[in-house]
Write a protein that holds these residues in place. Structure first.
Motif, PDB file in Angstrom:
ATOM      1  N   ALA A 184       0.832  -1.209   0.000  1.00  0.00           N
ATOM      2  CA  ALA A 184       0.000   0.000   0.000  1.00  0.00           C
ATOM      3  C   ALA A 184       0.867   1.260   0.000  1.00  0.00           C
ATOM      4  O   ALA A 184       0.546   2.251  -0.664  1.00  0.00           O
ATOM      5  CB  ALA A 184      -0.932   0.003   1.206  1.00  0.00           C
ATOM      6  N   TYR A 185       1.968   1.234   0.738  1.00  0.00           N
ATOM      7  CA  TYR A 185       2.868   2.389   0.782  1.00  0.00           C
ATOM      8  C   TYR A 185       3.649   2.524  -0.522  1.00  0.00           C
ATOM      9  O   TYR A 185       3.947   3.641  -0.962  1.00  0.00           O
ATOM     10  CB  TYR A 185       3.825   2.265   1.958  1.00  0.00           C
ATOM     11  CG  TYR A 185       3.243   2.670   3.293  1.00  0.00           C
ATOM     12  CD1 TYR A 185       1.928   3.113   3.415  1.00  0.00           C
ATOM     13  CD2 TYR A 185       4.017   2.626   4.449  1.00  0.00           C
ATOM     14  CE1 TYR A 185       1.403   3.479   4.643  1.00  0.00           C
ATOM     15  CE2 TYR A 185       3.516   2.994   5.686  1.00  0.00           C
ATOM     16  CZ  TYR A 185       2.201   3.419   5.776  1.00  0.00           C
ATOM     17  OH  TYR A 185       1.678   3.779   7.003  1.00  0.00           O
ATOM     18  N   GLN A 186       4.006   1.407  -1.125  1.00  0.00           N
ATOM     19  CA  GLN A 186       4.681   1.476  -2.425  1.00  0.00           C
ATOM     20  C   GLN A 186       3.773   2.153  -3.448  1.00  0.00           C
ATOM     21  O   GLN A 186       4.199   3.041  -4.190  1.00  0.00           O
ATOM     22  CB  GLN A 186       5.059   0.074  -2.900  1.00  0.00           C
ATOM     23  CG  GLN A 186       6.153  -0.597  -2.101  1.00  0.00           C
ATOM     24  CD  GLN A 186       6.496  -1.982  -2.641  1.00  0.00           C
ATOM     25  OE1 GLN A 186       5.987  -2.409  -3.675  1.00  0.00           O
ATOM     26  NE2 GLN A 186       7.366  -2.695  -1.926  1.00  0.00           N
ATOM     27  N   SER A 187       2.521   1.727  -3.466  1.00  0.00           N
ATOM     28  CA  SER A 187       1.558   2.304  -4.395  1.00  0.00           C
ATOM     29  C   SER A 187       1.335   3.791  -4.090  1.00  0.00           C
ATOM     30  O   SER A 187       1.262   4.626  -5.008  1.00  0.00           O
ATOM     31  CB  SER A 187       0.231   1.548  -4.311  1.00  0.00           C
ATOM     32  OG  SER A 187      -0.726   2.111  -5.180  1.00  0.00           O
ATOM     33  N   LEU A 188       1.241   4.125  -2.813  1.00  0.00           N
ATOM     34  CA  LEU A 188       1.044   5.503  -2.399  1.00  0.00           C
ATOM     35  C   LEU A 188       2.199   6.383  -2.867  1.00  0.00           C
ATOM     36  O   LEU A 188       2.005   7.488  -3.382  1.00  0.00           O
ATOM     37  CB  LEU A 188       0.895   5.577  -0.882  1.00  0.00           C
ATOM     38  CG  LEU A 188       0.934   6.972  -0.247  1.00  0.00           C
ATOM     39  CD1 LEU A 188      -0.158   7.856  -0.830  1.00  0.00           C
ATOM     40  CD2 LEU A 188       0.796   6.862   1.268  1.00  0.00           C
ATOM     41  N   LEU A 189       3.415   5.885  -2.718  1.00  0.00           N
ATOM     42  CA  LEU A 189       4.595   6.655  -3.097  1.00  0.00           C
ATOM     43  C   LEU A 189       4.621   6.907  -4.604  1.00  0.00           C
ATOM     44  O   LEU A 189       4.903   8.027  -5.060  1.00  0.00           O
ATOM     45  CB  LEU A 189       5.852   5.911  -2.651  1.00  0.00           C
ATOM     46  CG  LEU A 189       7.153   6.711  -2.481  1.00  0.00           C
ATOM     47  CD1 LEU A 189       6.935   7.946  -1.620  1.00  0.00           C
ATOM     48  CD2 LEU A 189       8.223   5.817  -1.877  1.00  0.00           C
ATOM     49  N   LYS A 190       4.305   5.883  -5.387  1.00  0.00           N
ATOM     50  CA  LYS A 190       4.254   6.055  -6.842  1.00  0.00           C
ATOM     51  C   LYS A 190       3.211   7.104  -7.233  1.00  0.00           C
ATOM     52  O   LYS A 190       3.470   7.983  -8.064  1.00  0.00           O
ATOM     53  CB  LYS A 190       3.890   4.717  -7.518  1.00  0.00           C
ATOM     54  CG  LYS A 190       4.922   3.613  -7.393  1.00  0.00           C
ATOM     55  CD  LYS A 190       4.377   2.332  -8.029  1.00  0.00           C
ATOM     56  CE  LYS A 190       5.256   1.141  -7.776  1.00  0.00           C
ATOM     57  NZ  LYS A 190       4.658  -0.109  -8.330  1.00  0.00           N
ATOM     58  N   THR A 191       2.035   6.994  -6.628  1.00  0.00           N
ATOM     59  CA  THR A 191       0.947   7.912  -6.959  1.00  0.00           C
ATOM     60  C   THR A 191       1.270   9.328  -6.524  1.00  0.00           C
ATOM     61  O   THR A 191       0.992  10.297  -7.242  1.00  0.00           O
ATOM     62  CB  THR A 191      -0.360   7.446  -6.296  1.00  0.00           C
ATOM     63  OG1 THR A 191      -0.638   6.109  -6.710  1.00  0.00           O
ATOM     64  CG2 THR A 191      -1.521   8.340  -6.673  1.00  0.00           C
ATOM     65  N   ALA A 192       1.876   9.468  -5.344  1.00  0.00           N
ATOM     66  CA  ALA A 192       2.237  10.796  -4.842  1.00  0.00           C
ATOM     67  C   ALA A 192       3.289  11.454  -5.727  1.00  0.00           C
ATOM     68  O   ALA A 192       3.259  12.670  -5.936  1.00  0.00           O
ATOM     69  CB  ALA A 192       2.738  10.691  -3.402  1.00  0.00           C
ATOM     70  N   CYS A 193       4.218  10.665  -6.259  1.00  0.00           N
ATOM     71  CA  CYS A 193       5.220  11.207  -7.181  1.00  0.00           C
ATOM     72  C   CYS A 193       4.551  11.738  -8.454  1.00  0.00           C
ATOM     73  O   CYS A 193       4.887  12.827  -8.944  1.00  0.00           O
ATOM     74  CB  CYS A 193       6.247  10.134  -7.542  1.00  0.00           C
ATOM     75  SG  CYS A 193       7.449   9.768  -6.249  1.00  0.00           S
ATOM     76  N   GLN A 194       3.601  10.971  -8.973  1.00  0.00           N
ATOM     77  CA  GLN A 194       2.906  11.396 -10.187  1.00  0.00           C
ATOM     78  C   GLN A 194       2.086  12.658  -9.919  1.00  0.00           C
ATOM     79  O   GLN A 194       2.044  13.580 -10.746  1.00  0.00           O
ATOM     80  CB  GLN A 194       2.008  10.269 -10.698  1.00  0.00           C
ATOM     81  CG  GLN A 194       1.508  10.482 -12.118  1.00  0.00           C
ATOM     82  CD  GLN A 194       0.841   9.226 -12.688  1.00  0.00           C
ATOM     83  OE1 GLN A 194       0.669   8.224 -11.990  1.00  0.00           O
ATOM     84  NE2 GLN A 194       0.474   9.282 -13.944  1.00  0.00           N
ATOM     85  N   ALA A 195       1.463  12.726  -8.756  1.00  0.00           N
ATOM     86  CA  ALA A 195       0.685  13.914  -8.394  1.00  0.00           C
ATOM     87  C   ALA A 195       1.595  15.125  -8.207  1.00  0.00           C
ATOM     88  O   ALA A 195       1.229  16.255  -8.576  1.00  0.00           O
ATOM     89  CB  ALA A 195      -0.113  13.653  -7.124  1.00  0.00           C
ATOM     90  N   THR A 196       2.774  14.895  -7.657  1.00  0.00           N
ATOM     91  CA  THR A 196       3.734  15.990  -7.470  1.00  0.00           C
ATOM     92  C   THR A 196       4.188  16.534  -8.815  1.00  0.00           C
ATOM     93  O   THR A 196       4.363  17.752  -8.983  1.00  0.00           O
ATOM     94  CB  THR A 196       4.936  15.510  -6.649  1.00  0.00           C
ATOM     95  OG1 THR A 196       4.488  15.087  -5.353  1.00  0.00           O
ATOM     96  CG2 THR A 196       5.967  16.615  -6.476  1.00  0.00           C
ATOM     97  N   SER A 197       4.384  15.658  -9.785  1.00  0.00           N
ATOM     98  CA  SER A 197       4.758  16.109 -11.132  1.00  0.00           C
ATOM     99  C   SER A 197       3.697  17.036 -11.706  1.00  0.00           C
ATOM    100  O   SER A 197       4.006  18.103 -12.252  1.00  0.00           O
ATOM    101  CB  SER A 197       4.952  14.905 -12.067  1.00  0.00           C
ATOM    102  OG  SER A 197       6.122  14.193 -11.755  1.00  0.00           O
ATOM    103  N   ALA A 198       2.445  16.646 -11.569  1.00  0.00           N
ATOM    104  CA  ALA A 198       1.343  17.465 -12.085  1.00  0.00           C
ATOM    105  C   ALA A 198       1.274  18.796 -11.353  1.00  0.00           C
ATOM    106  O   ALA A 198       1.034  19.852 -11.960  1.00  0.00           O
ATOM    107  CB  ALA A 198       0.021  16.712 -11.957  1.00  0.00           C
ATOM    108  N   ASP A 199       1.502  18.765 -10.050  1.00  0.00           N
ATOM    109  CA  ASP A 199       1.429  19.982  -9.247  1.00  0.00           C
ATOM    110  C   ASP A 199       2.527  20.965  -9.630  1.00  0.00           C
ATOM    111  O   ASP A 199       2.277  22.172  -9.784  1.00  0.00           O
ATOM    112  CB  ASP A 199       1.527  19.629  -7.765  1.00  0.00           C
ATOM    113  CG  ASP A 199       1.432  20.843  -6.874  1.00  0.00           C
ATOM    114  OD1 ASP A 199       0.303  21.301  -6.629  1.00  0.00           O
ATOM    115  OD2 ASP A 199       2.488  21.351  -6.433  1.00  0.00           O
ATOM    116  N   MET A 200       3.765  20.480  -9.798  1.00  0.00           N
ATOM    117  CA  MET A 200       4.876  21.369 -10.137  1.00  0.00           C
ATOM    118  C   MET A 200       4.659  22.024 -11.494  1.00  0.00           C
ATOM    119  O   MET A 200       4.875  23.228 -11.680  1.00  0.00           O
ATOM    120  CB  MET A 200       6.204  20.614 -10.126  1.00  0.00           C
ATOM    121  CG  MET A 200       7.410  21.518 -10.338  1.00  0.00           C
ATOM    122  SD  MET A 200       8.990  20.616 -10.446  1.00  0.00           S
ATOM    123  CE  MET A 200       9.137  19.985  -8.785  1.00  0.00           C
TER     124      MET A 200
END
Length: 368
Positions: free
Chosen positions: A263-279
């Motif tokens: 669950a944390y692995q998946s969360l980290l991947k998703t958070a990275c993708q969301a951070t890309s969109a945010d930046m």
């Protein structure tokens, strides 16, 4: 009967019944989110608040989604390790992760640059498409595995500017002997007569003012405006063809990543993708205001001439042929990007380009 008390009691009984029927004690649910605390070494100073802020945004997303159980402490450039030395401690596991750009480490293998941004590669949307649907994640993580690292895109600035020049440059001949603070693109610009210089951001202004260098590239309007380059090098050229879609990365120690619950692995991947969109969204928001401020303060916008662009493209292709022969890792990544790039710009020039071109004409006409 007090209806509020009734429903409160009923809810408590219901929750207990669910726990009993599933065989789970209530504490076991909390234990499904274990406490994890990581450290992240950034390659960026807090002054570059949008790029550096990507690390903080990532940490925020992860903490909020895990109810504070998975925390990432973000350290600015130099607080844990020097900004351009974050790979080794992540590889060794002395820190769990870093937030950085691959081309900083092209001295290890030029493949590091290809996974971030090299001249005439893809734009920001193209890089995202290549990473998530064009096989980029698999190819780059195969390369990173030799460093005991897992990597995910975690930010993008979009196309950068071509930099600040003390004098106008119109032809390739104008580049001869030009001393320019520049990154990886210096490898290509050398072929056009430029003398690349390496300087940290804090020293660029003084070097331009004193004439120690003739030109310098940094990032784009929002970050450049803070440094006041227009006062000492008024000609602001575009585009930064060396960074059409620079991908910032979260680099994670492979062993530490594999120890995480799925669950944390998946969360980290998703958070990275969301951070890309945010930046990317933030840069698209702040750059328009910044470019207007720069022009008002004296910056003179200039496009690189077609002659310079064509010569640079040719020099880049010559350089890549040499690099492909010396680095199998670079060749594998660059071959994949090149194959994707053909179709990306085939499609991009049909709908997107024409829509934008029309809307830009309306902006210039003052009708928007």
């Amino acid at each position: 009967m007090d209806r509020r008390k009734f429903f409160t009691k009923a809810g408590a009984v219901g929750a207990g019944a669910v726990a009993a029927s599933t065989g789970l004690a209530m504490p076991a649910i909390a234990q499904s989110l274990p406490k994890v605390s990581w450290r992240l070494a950034s390659s960026f100073p807090p002054g570059l608040d949008t790029i550096y802020g990507g690390g903080e945004t990532l940490a925020k997303y992860v903490s909020e989604a895990s109810d504070g159980n998975f925390t990432i402490d973000v350290f600015a450039a130099g607080e844990l390790v020097p900004p351009f030395e974050v790979v080794d401690p992540v590889s060794e596991g002395t820190i769990e992760m870093a937030h950085t750009v691959g081309y900083y480490f092209s001295g290890k293998d030029v493949a590091w640059a290809a996974m971030a941004a090299i001249p005439f590669s893809l734009n920001a949307r193209g890089m995202s498409a290549w990473y998530y649907y064009g096989g980029g994640l698999d190819i780059t993580n195969e390369f990173l595995s030799s460093y005991n690292i897992v990597g995910f895109p975690c930010g993008n600035t979009a196309a950068q500017m071509g930099g600040w020049f003390r004098k106008e440059i119109n032809t390739v001949a104008d580049l001869q002997g030009l001393k320019m603070r520049v990154g990886f693109a210096g490898t290509i610009l050398t072929k056009l007569g430029v003398i690349p210089q390496t300087l940290p951001g804090g020293e660029i202004y003084n070097a331009l003012e004193k004439g120690t260098i003739d030109a310098a590239e940094w990032v784009g309007p929002y970050d450049d405006e803070k440094l006041g380059f227009q006062k000492v090098a008024p000609y602001y050229y575009y585009p930064g063809w060396w960074e059409g879609g620079p991908t910032v990365h979260a680099l994670i120690n492979k062993g530490k990543f594999e120890e995480l619950p799925p669950a944390y692995q998946s969360l980290l991947k998703t958070a990275c993708q969301a951070t890309s969109a945010d930046m990317l969204a933030k840069y698209d928001y702040v750059n328009p205001t910044a470019i207007k401020k720069l022009v008002a303060a004296g910056a003179q916008l200039r496009p690189f001439s077609p002659e310079i662009m064509e010569a640079s493209f040719k020099a880049a292709n010559e350089t890549y042929a040499e690099l492909e022969a010396s680095s199998p890792n670079f060749k594998k990544i660059w071959d994949s990007i090149k194959a994707f790039r053909k179709d990306h710009y085939l499609w991009n020039q049909i709908a997107e380009l024409n829509y934008d071109a029309f809307m830009q004409s309306q902006q210039r006409a003052g009708t928007l």
